[in-house]
Design a protein around this motif. Sequence first.
Motif, short mmCIF file in Angstrom:
data_model
loop_
_atom_site.label_atom_id
_atom_site.label_comp_id
_atom_site.label_asym_id
_atom_site.label_seq_id
_atom_site.Cartn_x
_atom_site.Cartn_y
_atom_site.Cartn_z
N ILE A 253 54.45 44.88 89.73
CA ILE A 253 53.12 45.37 89.33
C ILE A 253 52.02 44.65 90.12
O ILE A 253 51.03 45.27 90.53
N ARG A 254 52.20 43.36 90.37
CA ARG A 254 51.21 42.64 91.17
C ARG A 254 51.20 43.17 92.62
O ARG A 254 50.13 43.26 93.24
N LEU A 255 52.36 43.50 93.14
CA LEU A 255 52.41 44.10 94.47
C LEU A 255 51.76 45.48 94.48
O LEU A 255 51.07 45.85 95.44
N LEU A 256 51.97 46.24 93.41
CA LEU A 256 51.32 47.55 93.30
C LEU A 256 49.81 47.41 93.27
O LEU A 256 49.08 48.20 93.90
N ALA A 257 49.31 46.41 92.55
CA ALA A 257 47.86 46.18 92.52
C ALA A 257 47.34 45.70 93.88
O ALA A 257 46.19 45.96 94.23
N GLU A 258 48.19 45.02 94.64
CA GLU A 258 47.79 44.56 95.98
C GLU A 258 47.70 45.73 96.96
O GLU A 258 46.79 45.78 97.80
N VAL A 259 48.64 46.67 96.86
CA VAL A 259 48.65 47.80 97.80
C VAL A 259 47.64 48.86 97.40
O VAL A 259 46.91 49.39 98.24
N ALA A 260 47.61 49.21 96.11
CA ALA A 260 46.69 50.25 95.62
C ALA A 260 45.57 49.59 94.81
O ALA A 260 45.49 49.71 93.59
N THR A 261 44.71 48.87 95.50
CA THR A 261 43.64 48.13 94.82
C THR A 261 42.60 49.04 94.18
O THR A 261 41.96 48.66 93.20
N ASP A 262 42.42 50.24 94.73
CA ASP A 262 41.43 51.16 94.16
C ASP A 262 41.98 51.95 92.98
O ASP A 262 41.24 52.73 92.36
N TRP A 263 43.25 51.78 92.67
CA TRP A 263 43.85 52.50 91.53
C TRP A 263 44.23 51.55 90.40
O TRP A 263 44.03 51.87 89.23
N LEU A 264 44.75 50.38 90.71
CA LEU A 264 45.19 49.42 89.70
C LEU A 264 44.58 48.06 90.02
O LEU A 264 44.66 47.59 91.15
N THR A 265 44.00 47.44 88.99
CA THR A 265 43.40 46.12 89.16
C THR A 265 43.89 45.20 88.05
O THR A 265 44.25 45.66 86.95
N ILE A 266 43.90 43.90 88.35
CA ILE A 266 44.34 42.88 87.40
C ILE A 266 43.15 41.97 87.09
O ILE A 266 42.51 41.45 88.01
N HIS A 267 42.89 41.76 85.79
CA HIS A 267 41.74 40.97 85.35
C HIS A 267 42.23 39.83 84.46
O HIS A 267 42.78 40.08 83.38
N PRO A 268 42.05 38.57 84.88
CA PRO A 268 42.42 37.45 84.01
C PRO A 268 41.37 37.26 82.91
O PRO A 268 40.17 37.29 83.16
N LEU A 269 41.84 37.09 81.70
CA LEU A 269 40.96 36.89 80.55
C LEU A 269 41.61 35.87 79.63
O LEU A 269 42.67 36.14 79.06
N ARG A 270 40.96 34.73 79.50
CA ARG A 270 41.51 33.59 78.76
C ARG A 270 42.89 33.25 79.30
O ARG A 270 43.03 32.89 80.45
N LYS A 271 43.93 33.36 78.50
CA LYS A 271 45.27 33.00 78.93
C LYS A 271 46.12 34.21 79.32
O LYS A 271 47.29 34.06 79.67
N ASP A 272 45.55 35.40 79.24
CA ASP A 272 46.29 36.62 79.53
C ASP A 272 45.73 37.31 80.77
O ASP A 272 44.63 37.01 81.23
N PHE A 273 46.54 38.27 81.27
CA PHE A 273 46.12 39.12 82.38
C PHE A 273 46.12 40.56 81.88
O PHE A 273 47.09 41.01 81.26
N PHE A 274 45.04 41.28 82.17
CA PHE A 274 44.90 42.67 81.73
C PHE A 274 44.96 43.60 82.93
O PHE A 274 44.40 43.30 83.99
N LEU A 275 45.65 44.72 82.75
CA LEU A 275 45.74 45.75 83.78
C LEU A 275 44.77 46.86 83.45
O LEU A 275 44.71 47.33 82.31
N LYS A 276 44.03 47.29 84.46
CA LYS A 276 43.10 48.40 84.28
C LYS A 276 43.42 49.48 85.31
O LYS A 276 43.55 49.20 86.50
#
Length: 300
Positions: A253-276
């Motif tokens: 999923i992190r690789l997918l967010a790296e390749v398709a940055t305009d479609w999937l993004t990762i946002h750190p919030l407190r101790k968790d990571f959220f996918l948008k």
Amino acid sequence: MLMMMCPLPFLCVHLLTGVFLSSSDQNEARPVLSASRLLERRLIFHLNLVSIVKQHHKIFLSLLVPPVSVPENKLTRWHPRFNVDTMPAVLTSSLPQPPDTDKLATAQEVLDKARSLITPKMEKALISLAQKTEDKAAERKEPASPQNPTVPQVSTPSTAPAAQVPTALKGVSQSLLDRIRAKEAQKLQAAMTRNPTQEDRLLMMSRLPELARILRSVFVAEKKSSLIMEVACNRTVASYRSALSTGEMEKHIRLLAEVATDWLTIHPLRKDFFLKLNKNMELNIVLDKLSGRLREEERI
């Protein structure tokens, strides 16, 4: 009486042992072939065999149409059409001769060293044994008829079929065929020099299109604009056709967010990571982008 009843070989072994012990230095340490030395010799033997196969592989690549040149220090795998099982046998050579020492090796030497230690009857037996040993050695050293064993030739690809144009491609310009062959040779050369890290990345890239479809379905089913990374990984693992752990899915999923940055993004919030997920972007566009990126990295 017990010694007289023992067979002659036992007497020879007993005598050899006695002479060796009497003539050798008791304080001298005997060389020991340790396990580490055995592993070292096995590695050297393996590397020598690989070096021989590399030479045959180099000849094979030079006869391709078009020829392919790959440096030996960058070669990580063989050409797909290179058959390792058809390699000719390794040429044999004589073993190195042992160093000159004073150790006893034949029954005649034992007889010369221990003539004063044995009885006349044992001396006659050893003389007979030495004579038989010399006769057998002479028979083995008789010159055999010279033979020239045929050395199997390296299986090389036939250049004629490669130069011929198949019936289905008749009418296609020769320049186009040459460009296609050049691209195929470049692709094979890249595959033969690819390191394990690149191979793992390409494997992950090949899984991304299916994972993108599953991840979009997860977002649609959850009816949320964002998901926690752990939840998204668990849902995707449950729907994926192959067995992947949660940690491996997170890497994908992190690789997918790296390749398709305009479609999937990762946002750190407190101790968790959220996918948008960008729901306004068509999935087909994302899949085309992933396929194009995979083709680009396969050429590297």
